[in-house]
Every structure is written in C-alpha cells, then in structure tokens.
Design a protein around this motif. Sequence first.
Motif, mmCIF file in Angstrom:
data_model
loop_
_atom_site.group_PDB
_atom_site.id
_atom_site.type_symbol
_atom_site.label_atom_id
_atom_site.label_comp_id
_atom_site.label_asym_id
_atom_site.label_seq_id
_atom_site.Cartn_x
_atom_site.Cartn_y
_atom_site.Cartn_z
ATOM 1 N N GLU A 22 0.823 -1.207 0.000
ATOM 2 C CA GLU A 22 0.000 0.000 0.000
ATOM 3 C C GLU A 22 0.860 1.262 0.000
ATOM 4 O O GLU A 22 0.511 2.260 -0.639
ATOM 5 C CB GLU A 22 -0.942 -0.003 1.205
ATOM 6 C CG GLU A 22 -1.895 -1.199 1.259
ATOM 7 C CD GLU A 22 -2.738 -1.350 0.015
ATOM 8 O OE1 GLU A 22 -3.413 -0.371 -0.366
ATOM 9 O OE2 GLU A 22 -2.723 -2.443 -0.590
ATOM 10 N N GLU A 52 -4.773 4.929 -0.404
ATOM 11 C CA GLU A 52 -3.752 3.884 -0.264
ATOM 12 C C GLU A 52 -2.857 4.154 0.937
ATOM 13 O O GLU A 52 -2.467 3.220 1.651
ATOM 14 C CB GLU A 52 -2.904 3.794 -1.540
ATOM 15 C CG GLU A 52 -3.676 3.459 -2.800
ATOM 16 C CD GLU A 52 -4.219 2.043 -2.822
ATOM 17 O OE1 GLU A 52 -3.980 1.294 -1.863
ATOM 18 O OE2 GLU A 52 -4.887 1.685 -3.805
ATOM 19 N N HIS A 55 -4.518 2.977 3.963
ATOM 20 C CA HIS A 55 -4.406 1.519 4.110
ATOM 21 C C HIS A 55 -3.047 1.133 4.706
ATOM 22 O O HIS A 55 -2.961 0.225 5.541
ATOM 23 C CB HIS A 55 -4.573 0.840 2.747
ATOM 24 C CG HIS A 55 -5.947 0.970 2.180
ATOM 25 N ND1 HIS A 55 -6.225 0.763 0.840
ATOM 26 C CD2 HIS A 55 -7.134 1.285 2.755
ATOM 27 C CE1 HIS A 55 -7.513 0.930 0.635
ATOM 28 N NE2 HIS A 55 -8.084 1.251 1.776
#
Length: 211
Positions: A22, A52, A55
Amino acid sequence: MTQKHESTKLEQSLYGLMAYRELTTFERLSSDARFSPTLADRAALAKLAVTEYGHFELACDELTAAGRDPEAVMEPFMEIIDELHERTRPGDWYESLMKAYVLDAVSADFYRVAAERLSEQARLLARRIQELDEQSAWLTERLRADIDDERLRSRLALWGRRLLGEALTKARFVLDTTDLGALFGDEERKELFADLIRKHSRRMAALKLTA
C-alpha cells in the motif's frame, strides 16, 4: 513453536506485505499523477493515493499494536514489490490507470484469500483494505470514457495481460520465499491462482477488453 504463535507470525507477515504494497502504491499513484490530462484527473488520482496511504497506516497500526516494528516486518517484501513496480512502469496516462485497475484489485484478492486462513482480525483488515468500490468505479468509468479507439483498446488489453502475469509471478515468489507460503498447500495454490485469473477476466470484461 505453538500453532497460535505460528498463526500470529503469519498474520503479521501478511500485515507487512499489505503495508509495503500500500505504501508503494501511494508513491506510484502520486508520481503517476503527472500523466494526468486534466486537473480534475490529477485530483482524482491524488485522492486514490491518499486512500492507499490510509491503508498503509492501518496495517502499520496493527503491527505496532502487536509490539512489532513495521519496517522490520515489511523488509522481506520490499525487493519483491519494488521489482514489480520497476517492471511495470506505465508509459502514459492510460497505462497508469490500467496498472491501478489491475494490480490493486489482484492484490486485494490475494489479501482476502490469505486472511481467510487467519484470524477474524486479519479478515477485517483485509476487507477494509479491499474496499475499492469507489476507486474501481472511478477507474472503470475513466478508462471506458477513452478506449473507443481500437488501437488503444488493443494496447491496453495487452498491457493488462502483462500486468496480470507480473502480479502472478510475484505472488508465487512471495509464497515460495516468505512465511506466507505456509498458508497454502499445492492444490490450494492452484485454486488461488485460478481464482485470481477468473476475477481479473471479469474486471477486463467490465472494460470490454480481452483478458
């Protein structure tokens, strides 16, 4: 080593894979924004990059809460993922979007299947990272808007196949060289890769491209 300890170790390895994948995706999307044909496109890609990074933080938080150093847990996956990105550098805006469309989804599918063999906590984290509905919808819409040209369609179909091939090669390498290989027997690996290919084919069909 007890079964519980082994499961915890595998779970943390999965978090390490998630975190580094990520993080590099955030970096890649941020960099690829330079290809954007419009300011609106650049802003949309930047928004995906921020998602992202979120994450990445989720996975790191899980590792930190378990008393692990995220950097140390990510280390076994760094070379593998860096090489994947090096081998799949997009040449333009369309290839950049297709890379996000293919690799992010394949990675999320891999996370989900691996997490199913671990704890409920791992499954919840995989589902949170797999929440790509908004991202996939935008990528699908944006790609569909510009691929009426037959030459572009052929080029992106070929690029999609290459991306899938590279992703599957690296996934096999992850299973062969890291702790995560313990999650899958030989037959389970075959089923995993067959499932990844089927899902990819459906996603390409959604773009009316040949897988």
